[in-house]
Scaffold this motif. Structure first.
Motif, PDB file in Angstrom:
ATOM      1  N   ILE A   1       0.844  -1.193   0.000  1.00 53.21           N
ATOM      2  CA  ILE A   1       0.000   0.000   0.000  1.00 53.21           C
ATOM      3  C   ILE A   1       0.873   1.234   0.000  1.00 53.21           C
ATOM      4  N   THR A   2       0.441   2.249  -0.707  1.00 52.36           N
ATOM      5  CA  THR A   2       1.165   3.513  -0.644  1.00 52.36           C
ATOM      6  C   THR A   2       0.881   4.198   0.690  1.00 52.36           C
ATOM      7  N   TRP A   3       1.852   4.880   1.200  1.00 48.84           N
ATOM      8  CA  TRP A   3       1.739   5.444   2.544  1.00 48.84           C
ATOM      9  C   TRP A   3       0.906   6.719   2.555  1.00 48.84           C
ATOM     10  N   ARG A   4       0.922   7.469   1.455  1.00 46.65           N
ATOM     11  CA  ARG A   4       0.218   8.744   1.414  1.00 46.65           C
ATOM     12  C   ARG A   4      -0.983   8.732   0.480  1.00 46.65           C
ATOM     13  N   GLY A   5      -1.043   7.807  -0.389  1.00 46.50           N
ATOM     14  CA  GLY A   5      -2.182   7.728  -1.297  1.00 46.50           C
ATOM     15  C   GLY A   5      -3.075   6.583  -0.925  1.00 46.50           C
ATOM     16  N   SER A   6      -3.695   5.995  -1.899  1.00 44.85           N
ATOM     17  CA  SER A   6      -4.617   4.907  -1.621  1.00 44.85           C
ATOM     18  C   SER A   6      -4.409   3.722  -2.548  1.00 44.85           C
ATOM     19  N   ARG A   7      -3.274   3.684  -3.184  1.00 46.52           N
ATOM     20  CA  ARG A   7      -3.037   2.576  -4.101  1.00 46.52           C
ATOM     21  C   ARG A   7      -2.656   1.324  -3.325  1.00 46.52           C
ATOM     22  N   THR A   8      -3.168   0.203  -3.785  1.00 44.33           N
ATOM     23  CA  THR A   8      -2.827  -1.078  -3.209  1.00 44.33           C
ATOM     24  C   THR A   8      -2.536  -2.066  -4.334  1.00 44.33           C
ATOM     25  N   ASP A   9      -1.872  -3.134  -3.966  1.00 43.69           N
ATOM     26  CA  ASP A   9      -1.630  -4.214  -4.913  1.00 43.69           C
ATOM     27  C   ASP A   9      -1.623  -5.512  -4.131  1.00 43.69           C
ATOM     28  N   TYR A  10      -2.080  -6.573  -4.759  1.00 43.53           N
ATOM     29  CA  TYR A  10      -2.185  -7.862  -4.092  1.00 43.53           C
ATOM     30  C   TYR A  10      -1.635  -8.969  -4.983  1.00 43.53           C
ATOM     31  N   ALA A  11      -1.097  -9.983  -4.345  1.00 43.04           N
ATOM     32  CA  ALA A  11      -0.792 -11.214  -5.064  1.00 43.04           C
ATOM     33  C   ALA A  11      -2.113 -11.832  -5.505  1.00 43.04           C
TER      34      ALA A  11
END
Length: 124
Positions: A51-61
């Protein structure tokens, strides 16, 4: 320097849930992303989510998408990993990691700081 401390691991039955926490301390202002990795016995460490610390982007396996959720509380310098519908093959040591690059990273080498890990055991 950034220090990371994971907690929340334990023993859970297959199909159950656990929430892991990772508290960051030290130079937290340099953190841009935080991620979770896991390492099962006899296997290499693998990416779980970030997860980005300041935004809201996430990524998952792909293996955890739809079952795991990463979130963060910047005021508490904490990132969480909510794990639902756990499977026995997900028994592993789960590690929190942090890095200061501007992009979400899915490889170990992209992270500068690591926690000690917390054991998650899923019984069948």
């Amino acid at each position: 320097q950034v220090h990371l401390l994971e907690s929340g691991g334990g023993l859970v039955q297959a199909g159950g849930s656990l929430r892991l926490s990772c508290v960051a301390s030290g130079q937290t202002s340099i953190i841009d992303n935080m991620g979770w990795f896991r390492q099962a016995p006899g296997k290499e460490r693998e990416f779980v989510t970030a997860i980005t610390w300041r935004g809201s982007r996430t990524d998952y396996a792909d293996s955890v998408r739809g079952r795991f959720t990463i979130s963060r509380d910047n005021a508490q310098n904490t990132v969480y990993l909510q794990m639902n519908s756990l499977k026995p093959e997900e028994t592993a040591v789960y590690y929190c990691a942090a890095d200061s690059s501007p992009s979400l990273v899915k490889v170990e080498s992209g992270y500068d700081y690591w926690g000690q890990g917390t054991q998650v055991t899923v019984s069948s």
